[in-house]
Design an enzyme around this catalytic site. Structure first.
Site, mmCIF file in Angstrom:
data_model
loop_
_atom_site.group_PDB
_atom_site.id
_atom_site.type_symbol
_atom_site.label_atom_id
_atom_site.label_comp_id
_atom_site.label_asym_id
_atom_site.label_seq_id
_atom_site.Cartn_x
_atom_site.Cartn_y
_atom_site.Cartn_z
ATOM 1 N N TYR A 86 0.842 -1.199 0.000
ATOM 2 C CA TYR A 86 0.000 0.000 0.000
ATOM 3 C C TYR A 86 0.875 1.246 0.000
ATOM 4 O O TYR A 86 1.859 1.324 0.742
ATOM 5 C CB TYR A 86 -0.911 0.029 1.236
ATOM 6 N N SER A 87 0.486 2.212 -0.831
ATOM 7 C CA SER A 87 1.215 3.484 -0.845
ATOM 8 C C SER A 87 0.900 4.263 0.419
ATOM 9 O O SER A 87 -0.233 4.245 0.905
ATOM 10 C CB SER A 87 0.777 4.338 -2.037
ATOM 11 N N CYS A 139 -0.029 7.749 -10.863
ATOM 12 C CA CYS A 139 -0.336 6.617 -9.985
ATOM 13 C C CYS A 139 -1.828 6.295 -10.058
ATOM 14 O O CYS A 139 -2.677 7.186 -9.940
ATOM 15 C CB CYS A 139 0.058 6.949 -8.542
ATOM 16 N N GLU A 194 3.417 4.518 -11.568
ATOM 17 C CA GLU A 194 3.092 3.438 -10.639
ATOM 18 C C GLU A 194 1.623 3.095 -10.870
ATOM 19 O O GLU A 194 0.731 3.755 -10.334
ATOM 20 C CB GLU A 194 3.332 3.926 -9.208
ATOM 21 N N TYR A 242 -1.520 -0.040 -11.619
ATOM 22 C CA TYR A 242 -1.843 -1.414 -11.255
ATOM 23 C C TYR A 242 -3.141 -1.859 -11.890
ATOM 24 O O TYR A 242 -3.933 -1.040 -12.332
ATOM 25 C CB TYR A 242 -1.955 -1.554 -9.730
#
Ligand code: A2P
Length: 422
Positions: free
Chosen positions: A210-211, A380, A420, A422
């Site tokens: 987790y960021s 992100c 970044e 996902y």
């Protein structure tokens, strides 16, 4: 096959105990030598040519593992998929034959996917693997399976739903406190949460990444705490119903509960600290976590009179204002401090808007920032936006009279474009 020495060679392997399944390596490898199943990431010894391009971007160092094995008997990808930990170098004493590990049926390892950051530092062509030159020094891997400390216990000191109730989109702002133990972080770094219990194959769950959503000096300035943005995962990428193990575990924690943490991770997605440096942030959903951290750090610096910035320009994509994980309250920030641009995709009666479209609408401002070598770009969120965002940057650069190929490689080389997704 990678390099050999006599009848053996050093086989490139990924440590499943440290790997946080962020997909960085798979996205980076130009040869498609890295793949994964629901549990492990593995390197195909037939395809890996030892270019080492995957080593630097790996946030945890899990990628940098090697075993001497016989040339004709490397660990196959099927064997690697069955591992819980790396084998010791187990060569037969007489003929140097590797003793294969017991393979475990990958189908038996099915586990919830689509939660945690599963971050792809993708866009191998343009995404930087080095930090900005003026980034502060990050500490990484202080806690983890192979560090001096196996994991650190953090106490939940807050758990607040940050998206409106009544929507499927359930995102929580979770605050963790580390007490008297050090857990130093920088904006843009991440950590791993170890969910308790065992997976369907009876093995401990692997860490989910987790960021971190708070700045370096704490969610509350001066405290040894930090925050995470956690979206409750209730379906997989295909829309099938699943309950994400770590996200539901975290979203259900009460104040006073504890969680096991590994990390910190990440040494390139870091903010510049030199005066005049501009930060351009593009995010969707919980991808706003590092943007919140960077914005808040700049805001705190500004309050103390320390001028570190340049400009802050944010493009934030969300379904609707009610489903904005952050920056709803931050809309009150001065316009001369941060220039916030929302792209809402699901407002009844309005056409869908994505961040890349809004970036094009702000081409003049964005073009000037692209032309400035003090500008740093951070992307992100959803994997799907990466291509659109890169295309928008390219088009805006070209409108500004900039050569995208030259600019794109400078952004990568100078640690100025960080992806970044996902
Ligand atoms: P959409 O409404 O089409 O799903 P999520 O809420 O799933 O975290 O997504 C955050 C935002 O990102 C949503 O507004 C979503 O729009 C948007 N989005 C989805 N796909 C893309 C894409 N390929 N490029 C940019 N934004 C996207």
């Amino acid at each position: 096959m990678n390099t050999c020495a006599g009848s053996t060679f050093k086989q490139h392997l990924i440590d499943p105990e440290i790997c946080i399944r962020c997909n960085t390596c798979e996205a980076t490898c130009p040869l498609g030598a890295i793949s994964h199943d629901s549990r492990n990431y593995v390197v195909d010894p037939e395809k890996c040519k030892l270019c080492n391009g995957c080593l630097a971007p790996c946030p945890t160092g899990a990628i940098d593992n090697w075993r001497t094995v016989p040339l004709d008997a490397p660990f196959s990808t099927d064997t690697q998929l069955g591992w819980d930990c790396l084998p010791t170098e187990r060569l037969g004493s007489e003929n140097g034959i590797a003793i294969p590990m017991e393979g475990i049926d990958p189908a038996a390892l099915m586990q919830t996917q689509g939660e945690g950051a599963a971050a792809v530092h993708g866009g191998a062509t343009y995404g930087a693997s080095i930090p900005p030159w003026s980034a502060a020094h990050p500490y990484i891997r202080l806690y983890g399976p192979h560090a001096a400390e196996p994991s650190i216990t953090a106490k939940v000191v807050g758990n607040v739903r940050v998206t409106d109730a009544g929507y499927d989109y359930d995102t929580h702002h979770i605050m963790l406190d580390f007490g008297s133990l050090p857990f130093p972080v920088l904006e843009g770094q991440s950590l791993g949460i170890l969910p308790p219990g065992l997976d369907v194959s009876g093995r401990p769950h692997h860490a989910r990444q987790y960021s971190i959503a708070s700045p370096r000096n704490g969610e509350r300035a001066g405290y040894n705490n930090l925050s995470l943005a956690v979206k409750r995962v209730l379906e997989d990428h295909q829309g099938n119903p699943v309950r994400g193990v770590a996200s539901n575990f975290l979203c259900d924690r009460l104040v006073g509960d504890t969680v096991q943490v590994v990390g910190p991770f990440g040494s390139s997605f870091l903010m510049p600290n030199h005066p005049g440096s501009n930060i351009i942030m593009v995010c969707t959903g919980t991808g706003s976590a590092p943007m919140r951290a960077m914005t808040e750090w700049r805001r705190r610096q500004r309050k103390t009179g320390k001028v570190e910035g340049g400009k802050l320009l944010l493009f934030f994509g969300a379904r609707s204002p009610a489903e904005l994980p952050y920056f709803g309250p931050l809309q009150n920030l001065d316009k001369d401090f941060i220039d916030i641009n929302f792209a809402f995709s699901r407002i009844p009666g309005q056409s869908k808007r994505y961040v890349q479209e809004v970036m094009r609408e702000r081409a003049i401002e964005l073009g000037l920032l692209l032309a400035d070598s003090n500008s740093y770009f951070y992307v992100c969120g959803l994997k799907g936006m990466e291509e659109g965002v890169l295309l928008a940057l390219r088009d805006v650069a070209q409108q500004q009279g900039l050569l995208w190929d030259r600019l794109g490689s400078a952004l990568k080389r100078e640690g100025r474009l960080h992806l970044e997704t996902y």
